[in-house]
Design an enzyme around this catalytic site. Sequence first.
Site, PDB file in Angstrom:
ATOM      1  N   ASN A   1       0.823  -1.065   0.051  1.00  0.00           N
ATOM      2  CA  ASN A   1      -0.157  -0.043  -0.020  1.00  0.00           C
ATOM      3  C   ASN A   1       0.849   1.265  -0.022  1.00  0.00           C
ATOM      4  O   ASN A   1       1.496   1.611   1.088  1.00  0.00           O
ATOM      5  CB  ASN A   1      -0.888  -0.058   1.209  1.00  0.00           C
ATOM      6  CG  ASN A   1      -1.764   1.309   1.324  1.00  0.00           C
ATOM      7  OD1 ASN A   1      -1.923   2.101   0.450  1.00  0.00           O
ATOM      8  ND2 ASN A   1      -2.382   1.362   2.457  1.00  0.00           N
TER       9      ASN A   1
ATOM     10  N   LYS B   1       0.139   4.156  -0.394  1.00  0.00           N
ATOM     11  CA  LYS B   1      -0.572   5.413   0.383  1.00  0.00           C
ATOM     12  C   LYS B   1      -0.295   6.689  -0.568  1.00  0.00           C
ATOM     13  O   LYS B   1      -0.375   6.431  -1.577  1.00  0.00           O
ATOM     14  CB  LYS B   1       0.096   5.583   1.861  1.00  0.00           C
ATOM     15  CG  LYS B   1      -0.110   4.401   2.509  1.00  0.00           C
ATOM     16  CD  LYS B   1       0.004   4.593   4.158  1.00  0.00           C
ATOM     17  CE  LYS B   1      -0.281   3.272   4.797  1.00  0.00           C
ATOM     18  NZ  LYS B   1      -0.029   3.344   6.270  1.00  0.00           N
TER      19      LYS B   1
ATOM     20  N   HIS C   1      -9.550   1.145   4.723  1.00  0.00           N
ATOM     21  CA  HIS C   1      -8.356   1.300   5.515  1.00  0.00           C
ATOM     22  C   HIS C   1      -8.435   2.221   6.579  1.00  0.00           C
ATOM     23  O   HIS C   1      -9.214   3.179   6.589  1.00  0.00           O
ATOM     24  CB  HIS C   1      -7.272   1.943   4.473  1.00  0.00           C
ATOM     25  CG  HIS C   1      -5.954   1.909   5.378  1.00  0.00           C
ATOM     26  ND1 HIS C   1      -5.624   2.724   5.923  1.00  0.00           N
ATOM     27  CD2 HIS C   1      -4.787   0.896   4.974  1.00  0.00           C
ATOM     28  CE1 HIS C   1      -4.246   2.450   6.480  1.00  0.00           C
ATOM     29  NE2 HIS C   1      -3.982   1.485   5.813  1.00  0.00           N
TER      30      HIS C   1
ATOM     31  N   GLU D   1      -6.909   4.638   7.870  1.00  0.00           N
ATOM     32  CA  GLU D   1      -6.731   5.932   7.527  1.00  0.00           C
ATOM     33  C   GLU D   1      -8.029   6.684   6.812  1.00  0.00           C
ATOM     34  O   GLU D   1      -8.311   7.800   6.897  1.00  0.00           O
ATOM     35  CB  GLU D   1      -5.191   6.258   6.703  1.00  0.00           C
ATOM     36  CG  GLU D   1      -4.404   6.091   7.585  1.00  0.00           C
ATOM     37  CD  GLU D   1      -3.123   5.273   6.708  1.00  0.00           C
ATOM     38  OE1 GLU D   1      -2.956   5.378   5.711  1.00  0.00           O
ATOM     39  OE2 GLU D   1      -2.142   4.994   7.527  1.00  0.00           O
TER      40      GLU D   1
ATOM     41  N   GLU E   1      -6.035  -5.228  10.248  1.00  0.00           N
ATOM     42  CA  GLU E   1      -4.714  -4.104  10.522  1.00  0.00           C
ATOM     43  C   GLU E   1      -5.114  -3.444  11.909  1.00  0.00           C
ATOM     44  O   GLU E   1      -5.862  -2.609  11.874  1.00  0.00           O
ATOM     45  CB  GLU E   1      -4.699  -3.126   9.313  1.00  0.00           C
ATOM     46  CG  GLU E   1      -4.324  -3.589   7.963  1.00  0.00           C
ATOM     47  CD  GLU E   1      -3.832  -2.720   7.276  1.00  0.00           C
ATOM     48  OE1 GLU E   1      -2.475  -2.792   6.774  1.00  0.00           O
ATOM     49  OE2 GLU E   1      -4.310  -1.832   7.134  1.00  0.00           O
TER      50      GLU E   1
ATOM     51  N   GLY F   1       2.275   1.821  10.909  1.00  0.00           N
ATOM     52  CA  GLY F   1       3.224   2.885  10.941  1.00  0.00           C
ATOM     53  C   GLY F   1       3.806   3.434  12.122  1.00  0.00           C
ATOM     54  O   GLY F   1       4.504   4.529  12.216  1.00  0.00           O
TER      55      GLY F   1
ATOM     56  N   SER G   1       3.065  -2.373  10.402  1.00  0.00           N
ATOM     57  CA  SER G   1       4.639  -2.249  10.583  1.00  0.00           C
ATOM     58  C   SER G   1       5.249  -3.766  10.277  1.00  0.00           C
ATOM     59  O   SER G   1       6.059  -4.301  11.077  1.00  0.00           O
ATOM     60  CB  SER G   1       5.102  -2.120  12.087  1.00  0.00           C
ATOM     61  OG  SER G   1       4.592  -0.824  12.340  1.00  0.00           O
TER      62      SER G   1
HETATM   63  P1  PGA Z   1       2.813  -0.146   7.855  1.00  0.00           P
HETATM   64  O1  PGA Z   1       1.301   0.441   7.215  1.00  0.00           O
HETATM   65  O2  PGA Z   1       3.344  -1.210   7.067  1.00  0.00           O
HETATM   66  O3  PGA Z   1       3.306   1.397   7.474  1.00  0.00           O
HETATM   67  O4  PGA Z   1       2.447  -0.135   9.088  1.00  0.00           O
HETATM   68  C1  PGA Z   1       0.398  -0.843   6.746  1.00  0.00           C
HETATM   69  C2  PGA Z   1      -0.968  -0.289   6.197  1.00  0.00           C
HETATM   70  O5  PGA Z   1      -1.314   0.758   6.637  1.00  0.00           O
HETATM   71  O6  PGA Z   1      -1.503  -0.935   5.212  1.00  0.00           O
END
Ligand code: PGA
Length: 252
Positions: free
Chosen positions: A9, A11, A97, A99, A169, A175, A215
Amino acid sequence: MRKQIVAGNWKMNMNLQEGIQLAKSINDYFCEKPAKKAEVILCTPFIHLSGVAPILKADKLSLGAQNCASEVSGAYTGEVSADMIKSTGAQYVILGHSERRSYYHEDNALLNKKTVIALKSGLKVIFCCGEVKEERESGKHFDVVKKQLEEGLLNLPVGDMKNIVIAYEPVWAIGTGLTASPEQAQEIHKFIRTLVEKHYGKTVAEEMTILYGGSCKPSNANEIFSKPDVDGGLIGGAALKKEDFTAIVEAF
Ligand code: PGA
């Protein structure tokens, strides 16, 4: 055997030229050294889709978007429809997601509507769920995930399920450098599979690909992916570096 997947992803990172560069280097890598087990998906910003699509020639390397509109077409300034995404050559779209849920206030009903539209366009949906830190700490994570899935996804017809991938997730791991332990991941993935079974029966549940996200990196991917109900990962930060991303794919 259910499908194993590693999806990157991206982003809102990289301009078009940088994105194309990364896609080329990942494609070259997998042309030379085909992914053994997992399907690999690059989920890019909308702008990158049509430029990246013709680059992806390696076996089992696919393309996805990170969101789509909740309407089919029309006067919705600034939106991008599922049909438009499909017409670039993309096969997948990420929906729900955390976010999108938190910054853009996307709720389960809206995500349900988007999922129906995306599937109708012929896209496969990577449907995300996961709890925030306080919910985990107060032991509410099972209820939160159940509600997100039952209201957003598990009311669709059984025939749609072959085009769904679920991504768990935990928001506290996205993150942040924190990851769910392999045992925590297994526990909730099993819970999700049991929930799918309750709605659609054992065969559908056994065939459902359930990804872990938060992560994930080369150093922890192998241990997490080795759990029986974890079928791969949704990768954020580590998907922006060819070396890290390809190492995660090889972790299978
Ligand atoms: P990350 O993000 O691997 O940077 O923690 C995962 C995601 O949001 O899909």
